[in-house]
Design a protein around this motif. Structure first.
Motif, PDB file in Angstrom:
ATOM      1  N   LEU A  14       0.861  -1.176   0.000  1.00  0.00           N
ATOM      2  CA  LEU A  14       0.000   0.000   0.000  1.00  0.00           C
ATOM      3  C   LEU A  14       0.898   1.226   0.000  1.00  0.00           C
ATOM      4  O   LEU A  14       1.796   1.349   0.841  1.00  0.00           O
ATOM      5  CB  LEU A  14      -0.894   0.006   1.245  1.00  0.00           C
ATOM      6  N   LYS A  15       0.682   2.129  -0.948  1.00  0.00           N
ATOM      7  CA  LYS A  15       1.404   3.396  -0.979  1.00  0.00           C
ATOM      8  C   LYS A  15       0.560   4.456  -0.280  1.00  0.00           C
ATOM      9  O   LYS A  15      -0.606   4.637  -0.610  1.00  0.00           O
ATOM     10  CB  LYS A  15       1.683   3.819  -2.423  1.00  0.00           C
ATOM     11  N   TYR A  16       1.187   5.172   0.652  1.00  0.00           N
ATOM     12  CA  TYR A  16       0.447   6.217   1.361  1.00  0.00           C
ATOM     13  C   TYR A  16       1.445   7.188   1.969  1.00  0.00           C
ATOM     14  O   TYR A  16       2.381   6.775   2.672  1.00  0.00           O
ATOM     15  CB  TYR A  16      -0.429   5.615   2.463  1.00  0.00           C
ATOM     16  N   ALA A  17       1.249   8.480   1.691  1.00  0.00           N
ATOM     17  CA  ALA A  17       2.036   9.564   2.288  1.00  0.00           C
ATOM     18  C   ALA A  17       3.536   9.324   2.137  1.00  0.00           C
ATOM     19  O   ALA A  17       4.302   9.392   3.121  1.00  0.00           O
ATOM     20  CB  ALA A  17       1.663   9.752   3.761  1.00  0.00           C
ATOM     21  N   GLU A  75      -7.286   2.053   0.609  1.00  0.00           N
ATOM     22  CA  GLU A  75      -7.936   3.257   1.116  1.00  0.00           C
ATOM     23  C   GLU A  75      -9.224   3.449   0.328  1.00  0.00           C
ATOM     24  O   GLU A  75      -9.229   3.413  -0.909  1.00  0.00           O
ATOM     25  CB  GLU A  75      -7.028   4.470   0.949  1.00  0.00           C
ATOM     26  N   PHE A  80      -9.409   2.765   5.827  1.00  0.00           N
ATOM     27  CA  PHE A  80      -8.561   1.725   5.266  1.00  0.00           C
ATOM     28  C   PHE A  80      -9.212   0.369   5.527  1.00  0.00           C
ATOM     29  O   PHE A  80      -9.642   0.085   6.659  1.00  0.00           O
ATOM     30  CB  PHE A  80      -7.159   1.783   5.874  1.00  0.00           C
ATOM     31  N   LYS A 102      -6.118   4.280  10.253  1.00  0.00           N
ATOM     32  CA  LYS A 102      -4.769   4.577   9.790  1.00  0.00           C
ATOM     33  C   LYS A 102      -4.261   3.391   8.984  1.00  0.00           C
ATOM     34  O   LYS A 102      -4.674   2.260   9.219  1.00  0.00           O
ATOM     35  CB  LYS A 102      -3.846   4.846  10.977  1.00  0.00           C
ATOM     36  N   PRO A 103      -3.349   3.612   8.040  1.00  0.00           N
ATOM     37  CA  PRO A 103      -2.889   2.499   7.208  1.00  0.00           C
ATOM     38  C   PRO A 103      -2.243   1.373   7.987  1.00  0.00           C
ATOM     39  O   PRO A 103      -2.395   0.197   7.629  1.00  0.00           O
ATOM     40  CB  PRO A 103      -1.897   3.157   6.242  1.00  0.00           C
TER      41      PRO A 103
END
Length: 291
Positions: A14-17, A75, A80, A102-103
């Motif tokens: 998962l790509k996040y921030a 997301e 999530f 949150k992830p």
């Protein structure tokens, strides 16, 4: 920790921030004994990872007790959601949906048990949103119940708590000529595997469905192409496996530096499985490993 130090099956990114979150089957032995939960690792470069962070631990009374397998996290709608497979006493194996704010979690049960059919043996549910509107679960009906494993799809409710349509069969394992027959001593049966499905939309609009089976050289990854560009298909198998060197259960993502990567585990034996990131390139017809 370096990627080579992390025992993990079914690695999902998962790509996040500006970070990569790597989820997967992280119990030391996912085949035997009670399931512990799922951990997540966090990285900025896909090589060095922080963690493990406990992403899910089953609450008291949770229906799944064993075989905590293949979590995927998306997301959606400001939260999530984790799609993961479990089995429990009195329950068939199935994919349930968990939720977190949150992830990295913590994730808590969201669906009422498995969203896959209660009388089916199912695993490896993945998430797909059709036309940016309609949520679907794509999953595998296990070969240990039906002999020739299938990949199926069903519409989910907008809140992702249940399915709202009867599952449709997208294809069978034997639709691919390279799918090799396997034998399960515990079930005393031969059959053909489907697992590890994942959706990918190419730049030219083609819709691909990644999946795994056993091939002549062991665990392998294949893909099918939707003739209509829609989830219902019909689906045509690619001319050859995408990866056939004892690695499987793949998913596709784009790295922050612009590479198209296939995330798999290899080799396919416990406790030696590790995450492997293989660079891909798109062709007019599909995908191939970049040279």
């Amino acid at each position: 920790m370096h990627t080579s130090e992390i025992q993990i099956r079914d690695p999902f990114i998962l790509k996040y921030a500006d970070r990569y979150y790597m989820f997967g089957s992280t119990d030391k032995d996912i085949w035997r004994g009670a399931g512990t939960g799922f951990d997540v690792y966090v990285s900025g470069d896909l090589e060095n990872w922080g963690g493990p962070i406990p992403a899910f631990r089953p609450p008291t009374g949770f229906w799944g007790t064993d075989n905590f397998w293949a979590p995927e996290v998306y997301e959606y709608g400001g939260a999530f959601y984790m799609f993961a497979s479990f089995i429990g006493k009195g329950y068939k194996r199935g994919t349930a949906i968990l939720k977190a704010e949150k992830p990295e979690g913590p994730y808590f049960p969201h669906s009422q048990g498995a969203v896959t059919p209660k009388d089916w043996m199912c695993l490896d549910g993945t998430f797909y949103v059709d036309k940016g509107i309609n949520p679907w679960i794509v999953f595998c009906h296990e070969w240990v119940q039906i002999g020739d494993g299938t990949v199926c799809a069903a519409r989910l409710s907008d809140d992702l708590t249940k399915t709202v349509t009867v599952p449709v069969i997208l294809f069978h394992s034997t639709d691919a000529y390279w799918s090799a027959e396997v034998y399960s001593p515990s079930n005393n049966m031969h059959g053909f595997v489907t697992d590890g499905c994942n959706m990918y939309r190419m730049k030219n609009g083609k819709l691909l469905l990644l999946w795994s089976c056993m091939g002549k050289q062991g665990y392998c990854i294949a893909y099918a192409v939707s003739a209509t560009g829609e989830i219902e298909g019909p689906w045509r198998q690619a001319d050859k496996p995408l990866f056939d060197k004892d690695g499987g259960h793949g998913m596709i993502f784009s790295s922050y530096d612009g590479r198209l990567l296939l995330s798999i585990h290899s080799p396919n034996d416990t406790p030696n499985e590790r995450a492997l990131f293989v660079e891909l390139k798109e062709t007019e017809e599909g995908l191939e490993v970049a040279s």
